[in-house]
Structure formats: structure tokens, C-alpha cells
Design an enzyme around this catalytic site. Sequence first.
Site, PDB file in Angstrom:
ATOM      1  N   MET A   1     -12.122   4.543  -1.364  1.00 57.85           N
ATOM      2  CA  MET A   1     -12.857   4.735  -0.108  1.00 57.85           C
ATOM      3  C   MET A   1     -13.523   6.102  -0.173  1.00 57.85           C
ATOM      4  O   MET A   1     -13.178   7.033   0.560  1.00 57.85           O
ATOM      5  CB  MET A   1     -11.899   4.617   1.080  1.00 57.85           C
ATOM      6  CG  MET A   1     -11.462   3.195   1.333  1.00 57.85           C
ATOM      7  SD  MET A   1     -10.217   3.053   2.634  1.00 57.85           S
ATOM      8  CE  MET A   1      -8.723   3.159   1.637  1.00 57.85           C
TER       9      MET A   1
ATOM     10  N   GLY B   1      -9.646   3.787   6.595  1.00 59.50           N
ATOM     11  CA  GLY B   1      -9.404   5.206   6.835  1.00 59.50           C
ATOM     12  C   GLY B   1      -8.033   5.531   7.385  1.00 59.50           C
ATOM     13  O   GLY B   1      -7.538   6.637   7.200  1.00 59.50           O
ATOM     14  N   PHE B   2      -7.400   4.551   8.043  1.00 56.85           N
ATOM     15  CA  PHE B   2      -6.097   4.812   8.645  1.00 56.85           C
ATOM     16  C   PHE B   2      -5.213   3.574   8.533  1.00 56.85           C
ATOM     17  O   PHE B   2      -5.697   2.448   8.646  1.00 56.85           O
ATOM     18  CB  PHE B   2      -6.228   5.184  10.130  1.00 56.85           C
ATOM     19  CG  PHE B   2      -6.996   6.441  10.375  1.00 56.85           C
ATOM     20  CD1 PHE B   2      -6.368   7.684  10.336  1.00 56.85           C
ATOM     21  CD2 PHE B   2      -8.363   6.401  10.630  1.00 56.85           C
ATOM     22  CE1 PHE B   2      -7.079   8.848  10.551  1.00 56.85           C
ATOM     23  CE2 PHE B   2      -9.077   7.567  10.843  1.00 56.85           C
ATOM     24  CZ  PHE B   2      -8.446   8.797  10.804  1.00 56.85           C
ATOM     25  N   GLY B   3      -3.905   3.794   8.342  1.00 51.43           N
ATOM     26  CA  GLY B   3      -2.960   2.696   8.328  1.00 51.43           C
ATOM     27  C   GLY B   3      -2.534   2.327   9.734  1.00 51.43           C
ATOM     28  O   GLY B   3      -2.809   3.039  10.696  1.00 51.43           O
TER      29      GLY B   3
ATOM     30  N   HIS C   1      -0.865  -1.024  -4.452  1.00 51.01           N
ATOM     31  CA  HIS C   1      -2.189  -0.743  -3.906  1.00 51.01           C
ATOM     32  C   HIS C   1      -2.305   0.747  -3.594  1.00 51.01           C
ATOM     33  O   HIS C   1      -1.475   1.312  -2.882  1.00 51.01           O
ATOM     34  CB  HIS C   1      -2.407  -1.561  -2.618  1.00 51.01           C
ATOM     35  CG  HIS C   1      -3.801  -1.501  -2.094  1.00 51.01           C
ATOM     36  ND1 HIS C   1      -4.831  -2.265  -2.617  1.00 51.01           N
ATOM     37  CD2 HIS C   1      -4.339  -0.785  -1.086  1.00 51.01           C
ATOM     38  CE1 HIS C   1      -5.943  -2.018  -1.956  1.00 51.01           C
ATOM     39  NE2 HIS C   1      -5.682  -1.115  -1.027  1.00 51.01           N
TER      40      HIS C   1
ATOM     41  N   HIS D   1      -8.111   1.384  -4.674  1.00 49.67           N
ATOM     42  CA  HIS D   1      -9.159   1.116  -3.677  1.00 49.67           C
ATOM     43  C   HIS D   1      -9.849   2.439  -3.343  1.00 49.67           C
ATOM     44  O   HIS D   1      -9.265   3.307  -2.687  1.00 49.67           O
ATOM     45  CB  HIS D   1      -8.494   0.498  -2.437  1.00 49.67           C
ATOM     46  CG  HIS D   1      -9.425   0.241  -1.302  1.00 49.67           C
ATOM     47  ND1 HIS D   1      -8.966  -0.084  -0.044  1.00 49.67           N
ATOM     48  CD2 HIS D   1     -10.790   0.243  -1.217  1.00 49.67           C
ATOM     49  CE1 HIS D   1      -9.991  -0.261   0.763  1.00 49.67           C
ATOM     50  NE2 HIS D   1     -11.099  -0.054   0.074  1.00 49.67           N
TER      51      HIS D   1
ATOM     52  N   SER E   1       0.831  -1.201   0.000  1.00 54.25           N
ATOM     53  CA  SER E   1       0.000   0.000   0.000  1.00 54.25           C
ATOM     54  C   SER E   1       0.865   1.250   0.000  1.00 54.25           C
ATOM     55  O   SER E   1       1.557   1.550   0.987  1.00 54.25           O
ATOM     56  CB  SER E   1      -0.918   0.005   1.233  1.00 54.25           C
ATOM     57  OG  SER E   1      -1.648   1.206   1.287  1.00 54.25           O
TER      58      SER E   1
ATOM     59  N   GLY F   1       0.939  -2.436   4.151  1.00 56.06           N
ATOM     60  CA  GLY F   1       1.400  -1.054   4.117  1.00 56.06           C
ATOM     61  C   GLY F   1       2.550  -0.820   5.068  1.00 56.06           C
ATOM     62  O   GLY F   1       3.723  -0.915   4.698  1.00 56.06           O
ATOM     63  N   SER F   2       2.216  -0.523   6.323  1.00 57.20           N
ATOM     64  CA  SER F   2       3.231  -0.231   7.327  1.00 57.20           C
ATOM     65  C   SER F   2       4.216  -1.374   7.480  1.00 57.20           C
ATOM     66  O   SER F   2       5.426  -1.151   7.669  1.00 57.20           O
ATOM     67  CB  SER F   2       2.556   0.050   8.678  1.00 57.20           C
ATOM     68  OG  SER F   2       1.625   1.101   8.567  1.00 57.20           O
TER      69      SER F   2
ATOM     70  N   MET G   1     -11.874  -5.923   4.151  1.00 60.83           N
ATOM     71  CA  MET G   1     -11.176  -5.028   5.075  1.00 60.83           C
ATOM     72  C   MET G   1     -10.969  -5.748   6.408  1.00 60.83           C
ATOM     73  O   MET G   1     -11.934  -6.128   7.078  1.00 60.83           O
ATOM     74  CB  MET G   1     -11.980  -3.743   5.292  1.00 60.83           C
ATOM     75  CG  MET G   1     -12.110  -2.865   4.058  1.00 60.83           C
ATOM     76  SD  MET G   1     -10.511  -2.351   3.372  1.00 60.83           S
ATOM     77  CE  MET G   1      -9.792  -1.456   4.758  1.00 60.83           C
TER      78      MET G   1
ATOM     79  N   ASP H   1      -4.663   3.689  -2.122  1.00 62.25           N
ATOM     80  CA  ASP H   1      -5.839   4.003  -1.303  1.00 62.25           C
ATOM     81  C   ASP H   1      -6.289   5.441  -1.543  1.00 62.25           C
ATOM     82  O   ASP H   1      -5.542   6.386  -1.265  1.00 62.25           O
ATOM     83  CB  ASP H   1      -5.509   3.828   0.181  1.00 62.25           C
ATOM     84  CG  ASP H   1      -5.366   2.367   0.561  1.00 62.25           C
ATOM     85  OD1 ASP H   1      -6.292   1.589   0.284  1.00 62.25           O
ATOM     86  OD2 ASP H   1      -4.314   2.004   1.143  1.00 62.25           O
TER      87      ASP H   1
ATOM     88  N   ASP I   1      -6.989  -6.590   3.232  1.00 64.13           N
ATOM     89  CA  ASP I   1      -6.416  -5.252   3.375  1.00 64.13           C
ATOM     90  C   ASP I   1      -6.505  -4.787   4.816  1.00 64.13           C
ATOM     91  O   ASP I   1      -7.591  -4.519   5.319  1.00 64.13           O
ATOM     92  CB  ASP I   1      -7.172  -4.277   2.461  1.00 64.13           C
ATOM     93  CG  ASP I   1      -6.568  -2.879   2.458  1.00 64.13           C
ATOM     94  OD1 ASP I   1      -5.569  -2.641   3.161  1.00 64.13           O
ATOM     95  OD2 ASP I   1      -7.110  -2.015   1.743  1.00 64.13           O
ATOM     96  N   GLY I   2      -5.341  -4.708   5.484  1.00 63.67           N
ATOM     97  CA  GLY I   2      -5.298  -4.139   6.823  1.00 63.67           C
ATOM     98  C   GLY I   2      -4.630  -5.039   7.840  1.00 63.67           C
ATOM     99  O   GLY I   2      -5.102  -6.153   8.095  1.00 63.67           O
ATOM    100  N   GLY I   3      -3.518  -4.599   8.383  1.00 60.52           N
ATOM    101  CA  GLY I   3      -2.864  -5.341   9.459  1.00 60.52           C
ATOM    102  C   GLY I   3      -2.214  -6.642   9.025  1.00 60.52           C
ATOM    103  O   GLY I   3      -1.908  -7.493   9.867  1.00 60.52           O
TER     104      GLY I   3
ATOM    105  N   MET J   1      -8.938   8.224  -0.405  1.00 58.35           N
ATOM    106  CA  MET J   1      -9.863   8.569   0.689  1.00 58.35           C
ATOM    107  C   MET J   1     -10.361   9.997   0.518  1.00 58.35           C
ATOM    108  O   MET J   1      -9.581  10.885   0.175  1.00 58.35           O
ATOM    109  CB  MET J   1      -9.162   8.429   2.042  1.00 58.35           C
ATOM    110  CG  MET J   1      -8.504   7.095   2.288  1.00 58.35           C
ATOM    111  SD  MET J   1      -7.671   7.082   3.889  1.00 58.35           S
ATOM    112  CE  MET J   1      -6.792   5.523   3.796  1.00 58.35           C
TER     113      MET J   1
END
Length: 218
Positions: free
Chosen positions: A68, A142-144, A33, A66, A8, A197-198, A137, A35, A175-177, A37
Site C-alpha cells: 500500500m 490503511g487501518f485494521g 499476509h 501487500h 495479517s 487480521g483482528s 479490498m 501489509d 482483505d478486510g473485515g 504502508m
Amino acid sequence: MRPLIAPSVLASDFANLQSEVEMLNKSQADWLHIDIMDGRFVPNISFGFPVMQAIKKHAQKPMDVHLMIVEPELYIEQFRAAGADVISVHIEACNHLHRTIQQIKATGAKAGVAVNPHTSVNLLDDIIADLDLVCIMSVNPGFGGQKFIENTYRKTEALKNLIIQRNSQSLIEIDGGVNQQNAPKLLQSGADVLVAGSFVFTAEDPIATIANLKQSSN
């Protein structure tokens, strides 16, 4: 099969965006990816067409966009023109989801639907055969940097069963974590694409981290 890895770009260093994209080009990443927003569908604003176009100028891999955003149907053609190869809209943001999916396909892009943590994948029953991708999700959008939601495993299994029942060719994206610890179980549950991402961009060696994620199914 090995998973597709889609880092991401939202988690990258925007002050060095070109070098970050060039790093992904050299890595085993499959997609970028992106994002988008709008501050309305989610409580955050990321970036729009100018940044996407800047990424596209240097990217050598498909752009997985993606959305959002509310009223995504107003911008589908512009996102495609800005370089999107895959466009995913949120089921929660679309009043006429089938129409929006057909609109995406008409541009030549692959069409995806994203579902928030509270949304049942069973709501996709009537449209799953038309989709190229479903983005589950595994955090609230909304937040990484958020904590992975454990219910994602069960949800992924349910979606995989639905895809098989309806003879759909849709891929499942998470997507996420996503990290090295939960990736193997996600793949066992039926996931095909991992967004990170992170976990990638804060790693000491992002290229090695992507390579390790790619090996998660082994």
C-alpha cells in the site's frame, strides 16, 4: 476446495513477533499476509524491510506482501530479497501497471494487483490473464479492524466472471473485515484466499479460529 487462509501479521503482537509467527507456523494458515504502508498512499505507516526480514527468519510459510505504497516499482526487488513470495501492488498507485507486473514476475515472485473499494474490477480486463492474484479490498486500506463492505460479494462475483472469460489462473483474495460469518458467502461468490487480521489475532484461540475459517466452504 478449501480456501487459502492468510492471517495479517499487522494485527499481531509486535512485542512478541517471533512467537506470533511460530503460532502461525503451527496453524492451518497457508500464507502470512504482510501489509506495507507508507503514510502516503494510505494514512498510516506500518513497517518495512527490517521487520519483514525478521518475520522471514521464523516463517515456514509463504509471505504474501501487500504494498500500500506509492511508486512500488522502486522497491520490488528489495521486497523480493526480503522474503516476499507474492507481491501485490495497487492499481491506483501504478502509472504503468503492466510494466510493474512484469517486474514482479521477473524476480520470481507471484504477481498480484489490489483494488480499492471504489475501483471497478473491469479495469483489470486487459491484464487479468497476466495476474496470479487479485486482492479485493473489502475495507478502505490503511487501518485494521474496519467494518466489512457488503458490495464486496457482488464485486467478487464480477471478478470471478472476468477471470473465467479471460481464461486467467488468478486467485481472488479478500482483505478486510473477514470473519466466520461472511467467509462462506465470500467463498460462494468466488473467493480463493481469505485475509484475516483482528479476527484471528484477538481470538481466544487463534489456531482454532484459523482452522474454522479453513472449513468455511464445508
